[in-house]
Motif scaffolding. Structure first.
Motif, PDB file in Angstrom:
ATOM      1  N   GLY A 137       0.805  -1.223   0.000  1.00  0.00           N
ATOM      2  CA  GLY A 137       0.000   0.000   0.000  1.00  0.00           C
ATOM      3  C   GLY A 137       0.836   1.269   0.000  1.00  0.00           C
ATOM      4  O   GLY A 137       0.580   2.197  -0.773  1.00  0.00           O
ATOM      5  N   ARG A 138       1.827   1.323   0.865  1.00  0.00           N
ATOM      6  CA  ARG A 138       2.625   2.552   0.989  1.00  0.00           C
ATOM      7  C   ARG A 138       3.323   2.876  -0.328  1.00  0.00           C
ATOM      8  O   ARG A 138       3.345   4.023  -0.765  1.00  0.00           O
ATOM      9  CB  ARG A 138       3.637   2.411   2.135  1.00  0.00           C
ATOM     10  CG  ARG A 138       4.333   3.712   2.492  1.00  0.00           C
ATOM     11  CD  ARG A 138       5.006   3.626   3.851  1.00  0.00           C
ATOM     12  NE  ARG A 138       4.071   3.525   4.962  1.00  0.00           N
ATOM     13  CZ  ARG A 138       3.396   4.542   5.488  1.00  0.00           C
ATOM     14  NH1 ARG A 138       3.560   5.759   5.000  1.00  0.00           N
ATOM     15  NH2 ARG A 138       2.577   4.365   6.484  1.00  0.00           N
ATOM     16  N   GLY A 139       3.852   1.850  -0.956  1.00  0.00           N
ATOM     17  CA  GLY A 139       4.555   2.065  -2.223  1.00  0.00           C
ATOM     18  C   GLY A 139       3.642   2.596  -3.307  1.00  0.00           C
ATOM     19  O   GLY A 139       4.063   3.374  -4.162  1.00  0.00           O
ATOM     20  N   LEU A 140       2.396   2.202  -3.257  1.00  0.00           N
ATOM     21  CA  LEU A 140       1.441   2.645  -4.285  1.00  0.00           C
ATOM     22  C   LEU A 140       0.774   3.976  -3.929  1.00  0.00           C
ATOM     23  O   LEU A 140      -0.013   4.514  -4.704  1.00  0.00           O
ATOM     24  CB  LEU A 140       0.351   1.573  -4.464  1.00  0.00           C
ATOM     25  CG  LEU A 140       0.820   0.230  -5.042  1.00  0.00           C
ATOM     26  CD1 LEU A 140      -0.280  -0.816  -4.908  1.00  0.00           C
ATOM     27  CD2 LEU A 140       1.207   0.384  -6.510  1.00  0.00           C
ATOM     28  N   GLY A 141       1.066   4.470  -2.738  1.00  0.00           N
ATOM     29  CA  GLY A 141       0.471   5.745  -2.319  1.00  0.00           C
ATOM     30  C   GLY A 141      -0.818   5.577  -1.534  1.00  0.00           C
ATOM     31  O   GLY A 141      -1.532   6.558  -1.303  1.00  0.00           O
ATOM     32  N   TYR A 142      -1.145   4.331  -1.146  1.00  0.00           N
ATOM     33  CA  TYR A 142      -2.348   4.084  -0.356  1.00  0.00           C
ATOM     34  C   TYR A 142      -1.983   3.293   0.900  1.00  0.00           C
ATOM     35  O   TYR A 142      -2.321   2.100   1.012  1.00  0.00           O
ATOM     36  CB  TYR A 142      -3.366   3.277  -1.171  1.00  0.00           C
ATOM     37  CG  TYR A 142      -3.742   3.873  -2.499  1.00  0.00           C
ATOM     38  CD1 TYR A 142      -4.560   4.995  -2.572  1.00  0.00           C
ATOM     39  CD2 TYR A 142      -3.281   3.313  -3.698  1.00  0.00           C
ATOM     40  CE1 TYR A 142      -4.907   5.544  -3.796  1.00  0.00           C
ATOM     41  CE2 TYR A 142      -3.624   3.867  -4.921  1.00  0.00           C
ATOM     42  CZ  TYR A 142      -4.432   4.977  -4.967  1.00  0.00           C
ATOM     43  OH  TYR A 142      -4.777   5.527  -6.183  1.00  0.00           O
ATOM     44  N   PRO A 143      -1.262   3.876   1.849  1.00  0.00           N
ATOM     45  CA  PRO A 143      -0.819   3.101   3.010  1.00  0.00           C
ATOM     46  C   PRO A 143      -1.986   2.575   3.858  1.00  0.00           C
ATOM     47  O   PRO A 143      -3.039   3.220   3.950  1.00  0.00           O
ATOM     48  CB  PRO A 143       0.018   4.105   3.808  1.00  0.00           C
ATOM     49  CG  PRO A 143      -0.407   5.431   3.334  1.00  0.00           C
ATOM     50  CD  PRO A 143      -0.854   5.276   1.910  1.00  0.00           C
TER      51      PRO A 143
ATOM     52  N   GLN B 215      -8.071   7.313  18.168  1.00  0.00           N
ATOM     53  CA  GLN B 215      -6.901   7.614  17.347  1.00  0.00           C
ATOM     54  C   GLN B 215      -6.360   6.339  16.700  1.00  0.00           C
ATOM     55  O   GLN B 215      -6.026   6.316  15.508  1.00  0.00           O
ATOM     56  CB  GLN B 215      -5.844   8.285  18.233  1.00  0.00           C
ATOM     57  CG  GLN B 215      -4.647   8.808  17.472  1.00  0.00           C
ATOM     58  CD  GLN B 215      -3.441   7.901  17.600  1.00  0.00           C
ATOM     59  OE1 GLN B 215      -3.348   7.105  18.528  1.00  0.00           O
ATOM     60  NE2 GLN B 215      -2.524   8.024  16.656  1.00  0.00           N
ATOM     61  N   LYS B 216      -6.330   5.250  17.479  1.00  0.00           N
ATOM     62  CA  LYS B 216      -5.822   3.974  16.950  1.00  0.00           C
ATOM     63  C   LYS B 216      -6.734   3.448  15.845  1.00  0.00           C
ATOM     64  O   LYS B 216      -6.273   3.006  14.793  1.00  0.00           O
ATOM     65  CB  LYS B 216      -5.730   2.924  18.075  1.00  0.00           C
ATOM     66  CG  LYS B 216      -4.705   3.254  19.140  1.00  0.00           C
ATOM     67  CD  LYS B 216      -3.299   3.057  18.624  1.00  0.00           C
ATOM     68  CE  LYS B 216      -2.277   3.445  19.693  1.00  0.00           C
ATOM     69  NZ  LYS B 216      -0.973   3.811  19.098  1.00  0.00           N
ATOM     70  N   VAL B 217      -8.040   3.498  16.127  1.00  0.00           N
ATOM     71  CA  VAL B 217      -9.001   3.013  15.118  1.00  0.00           C
ATOM     72  C   VAL B 217      -8.900   3.860  13.853  1.00  0.00           C
ATOM     73  O   VAL B 217      -8.838   3.339  12.733  1.00  0.00           O
ATOM     74  CB  VAL B 217     -10.451   3.046  15.669  1.00  0.00           C
ATOM     75  CG1 VAL B 217     -11.466   2.772  14.575  1.00  0.00           C
ATOM     76  CG2 VAL B 217     -10.621   2.032  16.778  1.00  0.00           C
ATOM     77  N   GLY B 218      -8.841   5.167  14.056  1.00  0.00           N
ATOM     78  CA  GLY B 218      -8.745   6.076  12.909  1.00  0.00           C
ATOM     79  C   GLY B 218      -7.501   5.811  12.074  1.00  0.00           C
ATOM     80  O   GLY B 218      -7.547   5.838  10.840  1.00  0.00           O
ATOM     81  N   SER B 219      -6.378   5.526  12.758  1.00  0.00           N
ATOM     82  CA  SER B 219      -5.121   5.278  12.034  1.00  0.00           C
ATOM     83  C   SER B 219      -5.174   3.972  11.248  1.00  0.00           C
ATOM     84  O   SER B 219      -4.630   3.879  10.153  1.00  0.00           O
ATOM     85  CB  SER B 219      -3.947   5.226  13.022  1.00  0.00           C
ATOM     86  OG  SER B 219      -3.879   6.425  13.745  1.00  0.00           O
ATOM     87  N   ALA B 220      -5.829   2.975  11.845  1.00  0.00           N
ATOM     88  CA  ALA B 220      -5.875   1.662  11.184  1.00  0.00           C
ATOM     89  C   ALA B 220      -7.038   1.543  10.198  1.00  0.00           C
ATOM     90  O   ALA B 220      -7.173   0.532   9.509  1.00  0.00           O
ATOM     91  CB  ALA B 220      -6.004   0.570  12.248  1.00  0.00           C
TER      92      ALA B 220
ATOM     93  N   GLY C 222     -14.519   4.328  -1.422  1.00  0.00           N
ATOM     94  CA  GLY C 222     -14.464   5.748  -1.772  1.00  0.00           C
ATOM     95  C   GLY C 222     -14.343   6.636  -0.542  1.00  0.00           C
ATOM     96  O   GLY C 222     -13.561   7.596  -0.518  1.00  0.00           O
ATOM     97  N   PHE C 223     -15.103   6.300   0.520  1.00  0.00           N
ATOM     98  CA  PHE C 223     -15.023   7.087   1.760  1.00  0.00           C
ATOM     99  C   PHE C 223     -13.614   6.984   2.353  1.00  0.00           C
ATOM    100  O   PHE C 223     -13.063   7.952   2.861  1.00  0.00           O
ATOM    101  CB  PHE C 223     -16.032   6.596   2.798  1.00  0.00           C
ATOM    102  CG  PHE C 223     -17.475   6.767   2.386  1.00  0.00           C
ATOM    103  CD1 PHE C 223     -17.880   7.867   1.644  1.00  0.00           C
ATOM    104  CD2 PHE C 223     -18.435   5.832   2.745  1.00  0.00           C
ATOM    105  CE1 PHE C 223     -19.210   8.025   1.260  1.00  0.00           C
ATOM    106  CE2 PHE C 223     -19.770   5.976   2.365  1.00  0.00           C
ATOM    107  CZ  PHE C 223     -20.154   7.073   1.619  1.00  0.00           C
ATOM    108  N   THR C 224     -13.028   5.787   2.260  1.00  0.00           N
ATOM    109  CA  THR C 224     -11.690   5.584   2.824  1.00  0.00           C
ATOM    110  C   THR C 224     -10.658   6.426   2.093  1.00  0.00           C
ATOM    111  O   THR C 224      -9.636   6.807   2.678  1.00  0.00           O
ATOM    112  CB  THR C 224     -11.303   4.083   2.711  1.00  0.00           C
ATOM    113  OG1 THR C 224     -12.376   3.323   3.241  1.00  0.00           O
ATOM    114  CG2 THR C 224     -10.045   3.775   3.459  1.00  0.00           C
ATOM    115  N   GLY C 225     -10.926   6.698   0.825  1.00  0.00           N
ATOM    116  CA  GLY C 225      -9.990   7.503   0.032  1.00  0.00           C
ATOM    117  C   GLY C 225      -9.652   8.823   0.701  1.00  0.00           C
ATOM    118  O   GLY C 225      -8.568   9.381   0.484  1.00  0.00           O
ATOM    119  N   GLY C 226     -10.561   9.328   1.542  1.00  0.00           N
ATOM    120  CA  GLY C 226     -10.307  10.588   2.242  1.00  0.00           C
ATOM    121  C   GLY C 226      -9.035  10.528   3.080  1.00  0.00           C
ATOM    122  O   GLY C 226      -8.391  11.562   3.329  1.00  0.00           O
ATOM    123  N   ALA C 227      -8.651   9.324   3.517  1.00  0.00           N
ATOM    124  CA  ALA C 227      -7.450   9.177   4.351  1.00  0.00           C
ATOM    125  C   ALA C 227      -6.185   9.504   3.566  1.00  0.00           C
ATOM    126  O   ALA C 227      -5.164   9.874   4.150  1.00  0.00           O
ATOM    127  CB  ALA C 227      -7.373   7.747   4.884  1.00  0.00           C
TER     128      ALA C 227
END
Lengths: 189, 767
Positions: free
Chosen positions: B445-451, B469-474, B544-549
């Motif tokens: 993911g990180r390499g493709l720009g979507y960690p 914060q943990k849930v949001g990060s994961a 799509g919603f996750t894309g906001g991250a």
């Protein structure tokens, strides 16, 4: 003189059709503004006719149609429960076919549902026994009173059900023919 | 009275009230079982709907002829507006939108009464009476608080004030009617629910009756909310599609309860359970539609979507009180009939999963409701507390994840109970998909720009803040893995069904190809497999919603010739131009004299190659120069949207301030909505065979759904200018939002509507 007779359905459809056609023609020839007035006029004419018919029905001046008379029957609570049980049986068959339920559970639940369905069908039959006897009596009286005018026409052969490609997944236990439109709808789904 | 259109229009509203009251009374009387009274009530309902059509045609005529004697017409239109926006103005303001609501209700009432012919004899009178009571409320509201035919006090003006420029765009033509169609559609299930309570016929009869009406309302609630998001994304210019605005929140609340009902109704149909719960959900959904309307119109909460502040709030409060009192009173009266005999036998059953899913959906709705109302509630004991988008985003993320996970889990269970072997077999593939996707995401993911992990700030002190914060990060990693889980569940369900069909065919010594088996499977179980398609759409939306991250939001100031790097793109500022007047402006821009348009032209490059041109702009309407509008310019792609907004432009130096957003995976949301709509239409498709319905009836029913499908595709897939006027040619080729409306699609839609109308005219009972 040539008599022109229209069916009640055609008469009812005439006003909306005439209004739509007139509105489209007016819209093309004179602009949208006038066509809106045509729609409004058509709606008003329809409202007047409908209210008149409504008041006539209210005061008992117009007779009941056959459709309305036929729609008076409604399923009883037992019939509703019977449909729910039949539907549950259908789901059970489907879930067995896709391997979501063990053979043991299937046998147990299927037996229980079938017993429920049998009990409900018996209840429904018992409830309608008196009406059936009355209807049979009225029919036999009518047949006895009517002179034998012509030999009875052979009943039209029912179309043979050739749709044998129903898979096990669609298997549905046999049930009495749906009687009311709502019942037909339920069965269809 | 008859010489003046305002007074005549008001007279028509009084006539609607009288007719509705008459029909209500006759409907209630028909409940005693007199067929002639029922017939009279049915005709009265048609007449009430006809009068509403008459009223809306009068108001539309007033708009088109610029009859500024009517205050509403003078306030929301002017002589320069094109006809399409004059029609939009019908629902552009408070008073007209109430009449529009009534017009949609009249359409539903007509369709419902036509459909009821020969059906549900015992429920019909009360269904009609309930619909008439809703009619009466909206007419009273208009007559005493928001009359769209009210005369201008000082007499007719020379010209009107014009429609708010923000409302003069394509999305506002279609968004409010779609959302209203969803909102008003909830009236019919509510009417059936009240009828079932009044008659005590609380078994499956009414549940079966409202099934498709509720699905139809759910469909349009989904489309309406999605179009609202599209409008906010393209017209408001703040970079996103959902800002947790009170009115947006109010619009999505009925969607949650409708989604809960669509699932829980299956439990009652199959297990004869949760009767009271289903009644509650239907009443709640209807209540929430009225509550949402109240929030938008009463002006109690400030919002970009809200209508002007008015005193109609007290009427809504009264009506909501009436809904609660009537529903609660009837429920208490019928409590013995609402108690189901069956019980949930095992936690490992589909009904148990549906119940949990219901609670999660209602939990989400309750959270949104309380958080939306909290600023108002806080005024009661303290200073006003503001609840902003970060608060919603932090809390709704875990709630959304629970709903998303349950969506995938429920289909893996069977009704009543599932054997351990069955569960093991059902879980292997989806869990493998979940784990594989998660591992791949973490690895690449990180390499493709979507960690998979995106570090979030701690929002609150303490353990709750840390957990959030943990849930949001994961969240990105978990959501993508859950999407894979859900997709695997759907694939598995389809493949199991296909295999079951093929096995069954083999037993009959026949063969069935995969495609034929798939089509027959869906055809025989439309609701089940239509629902699975809806789940696929929800998966795409969640992605799509996750894309906001992974989105990038930047602000900068540039002079002509300067460049700015945004992710893998480069934006070069070429200069600004004011239209009309500048020779670089297109003929359409030169011809538009209703406003001044200031464009900032940008060239978009990727790896040194020009991939497009963007022209964000500010429009200053001559009628409302104090409120310039922000016009977004963007380049859409499945992976990300390059979204540009211009803030200010110095006329001397041409130096401009910009907002650049790289909105990741937003297109997946629109794609998901389309899949969701398709799935709902599969569920809605008429389940009648030629044999039982007759070819003509089948064609009529199919034409109705086909018309809806074409209209939906037209609304969702083929948007046209987001501007009130054509955009420069340079931008036309670039942005999906600025593509001209294909006339072929419009023609197809009109043809579809025409076909539907013609076929609908031929009425015939199913035999």
């Amino acid at each position: 003189m040539i008599g022109l007779s229209l069916s009640p359905g055609a008469t009812r459809a005439a006003l909306p059709v005439v209004t739509i056609v007139a509105a489209v023609v007016t819209g093309v020839l004179a602009g949208v503004e006038l066509s809106l007035l045509v729609v409004a006029a058509g709606a008003l004419a329809g409202v007047i006719a409908l209210l008149w018919a409504s008041v006539q029905a209210l005061t008992g001046e117009s007779p009941l149609t056959l459709d309305e008379a036929l729609s008076l029957g409604a399923p009883s609570a037992e019939e509703e429960q019977k449909r729910a049980v039949l539907r549950a049986l259908k789901d059970l068959e489907f879930e067995r076919s896709v391997g979501k339920i063990s053979e043991e559970d299937y046998t147990e639940l299927s037996t229980r549902y079938r017993e429920d369905a049998k009990r409900l069908i018996q209840l429904i039959d018992a409830g309608s026994e008196a009406e059936r006897e009355r209807a049979e009596k009225a029919l036999s009286q009518r047949l006895a009173a009517a002179p034998a005018k012509a030999p009875a026409k052979p009943a039209e052969a029912a179309p043979k059900d050739t749709d044998t490609d129903e898979p096990e997944a669609d298997a549905e236990p046999s049930s009495p023919a749906p009687a009311t439109p709502s019942e037909r709808e339920e069965e269809a789904s | 009275m008859w010489q003046s259109l305002p007074e005549f229009g008001t007279g028509v509203l009084y006539a609607i009230l009288v007719t509705a009251a008459y029909t209500f009374a006759v409907g209630l009387a028909a409940g005693r079982g007199q067929p002639r009274l029922l017939r009279s009530a049915r005709l009265g309902a048609y007449a009430t709907a006809g009068l509403t059509l008459f009223a809306i045609a009068l108001l539309a005529y007033a708009f088109l002829t610029h009859d500024f004697r009517i205050r509403y017409v003078a306030r929301y239109s002017d002589r320069s507006m094109p006809k399409s926006y004059l029609f939009t103005a019908l629902w552009g303001g408070q008073d007209g939108s109430l009449l529009w609501w009534l017009f949609l209700l009249s359409g539903y009432t007509t369709a419902c009464v036509v459909w009821l012919r020969g059906r549900y004899r015992h429920l019909q009178p009360y269904v009609i009476a309930t619909l008439m009571a809703i009619f009466a409320f909206f007419v009273v509201l208009m007559l005493f608080a928001a009359n769209p035919f009210e005369a201008t006090i000082a007499g007719a003006r020379a010209d009107g004030e014009g429609l708010n420029p923000l409302l003069q765009n394509y999305w506002m033509i279609i968004h409010p009617p779609s959302l209203y169609t969803g909102f008003v559609g909830c009236s019919v299930p509510f009417a059936f629910c009240i009828a079932a309570l009044a008659t005590g016929r609380l078994d499956n009869e009414w549940i079966v009756a409202v099934r498709k009406w509720m699905l139809f309302a759910f469909l349009f609630l989904s489309i309406g909310n999605a179009l609202g998001m599209a409008w906010a994304y393209e017209e408001l210019g703040w970079g996103g599609y959902w800002a947790w605005d009170p009115v947006e929140n109010a619009a999505c609340l009925p969607w949650f309860s409708a989604a809960a009902y669509v699932h829980s109704t299956m439990i009652q149909e199959r297990r004869n359970m949760l009767k009271g719960w289903n009644v509650f959900l239907i009443c709640l959904t209807f209540f929430l539609t009225i509550f949402g309307t109240f929030l938008t119109r009463a002006g109690i909460i400030s919002s970009v979507h809200a209508f002007a502040q008015s005193d109609i709030g007290k009427y809504f409060v009264g009506f909501m009180g009436l809904i609660v009192a009537t529903s609660a009173g009837l429920v208490i009266w019928r409590l013995p009939l609402l108690r189901g005999k069956a019980q949930i036998e095992s936690v490992a059953s589909r009904e148990a999963m549906f119940v949990v899913n219901n609670w999660a959906l209602l939990g989400g709705a309750s959270f949104i409701l309380i958080a939306t109302m909290f600023p108002k509630i806080s005024e009661l004991w303290d200073d006003k507390v503001t609840v902003g988008p970060p608060f919603f985003n932090r809390w709704m993320a875990p709630i959304g994840l629970v709903i998303f996970a349950l969506m995938g889990l429920a289909p893996l269970f069977g009704w009543r109970k599932t054997s351990p072997e069955g569960l093991k077999k059902a879980f292997i593939f989806p869990v493998s998909a979940f784990v594989t996707m998660y591992v791949l995401h973490v690895a690449f993911g990180r390499g493709l720009g979507y960690p998979a992990f995106v570090e979030r700030d701690v929002f609150y002190p303490g353990i709750v803040g840390l957990a959030l914060q943990k849930v949001g990060s994961a969240l990105p990693g978990i959501t993508v893995a859950l999407a894979a889980f859900n997709v695997a569940v759907v694939i598995q369900e389809f493949s199991r069904g296909i295999r079951a069909r093929q096995r069954s065919a083999e037993k009959r010594k026949e063969s069935e190809s995969v495609l034929v088996a798939l089509l027959r499977l869906v055809d025989k179980n439309r609701r089940r497999y239509g629902g699975y398609i809806v789940h696929l759409g929800v998966c795409a939306m969640f992605v799509g919603f996750t894309g906001g991250a992974w989105a990038l939001d930047r602000e900068t100031a540039m002079t002509p010739g300067q460049s700015y790097h945004l992710g893998r793109y480069e934006l070069r500022y070429e200069g600004s131009r004011m239209c009309p007047g500048n020779p670089k402006c297109s003929p359409e821009e030169q011809a538009d004299v209703s406003k001044r348009m200031i464009f900032a032209d940008l060239t978009l490059l990727q790896a040194g190659k020009v991939v497009g041109h963007l022209s964000p702009a500010k429009f200053i309407y001559h009628r409302q120069p104090e409120s310039p509008t922000t016009e977004v310019s963007m380049r859409r792609a499945l992976s990300e949207d390059v979204y540009t907004v211009v803030g200010t432009v110095d006329p001397q130096t041409k130096r401009a301030t910009f907002q650049f957003h790289l909105n990741t995976l937003v297109s997946w949301i629109w794609l998901g909505v389309m899949v969701l709509v398709s799935g709902t239409l599969v569920s809605l498709w008429p389940e009648l065979s030629f044999r039982e319905a007759g070819a003509w009836s089948y064609l009529r029913a199919s034409a109705g759904v086909a018309t809806s499908l074409m209209l939906t595709v037209w609304l969702c897939v083929l948007p046209t200018n987001a501007y009130a006027a054509p955009r420069p040619r340079a931008t036309v080729t670039l942005s999906h939002a600025t593509r001209p409306l294909p006339t072929g699609a419009f023609g197809a839609t009109v043809a579809g509507l025409g076909l539907g109308a013609l076929v609908a005219l031929r009425r015939r009972r199913f035999r």
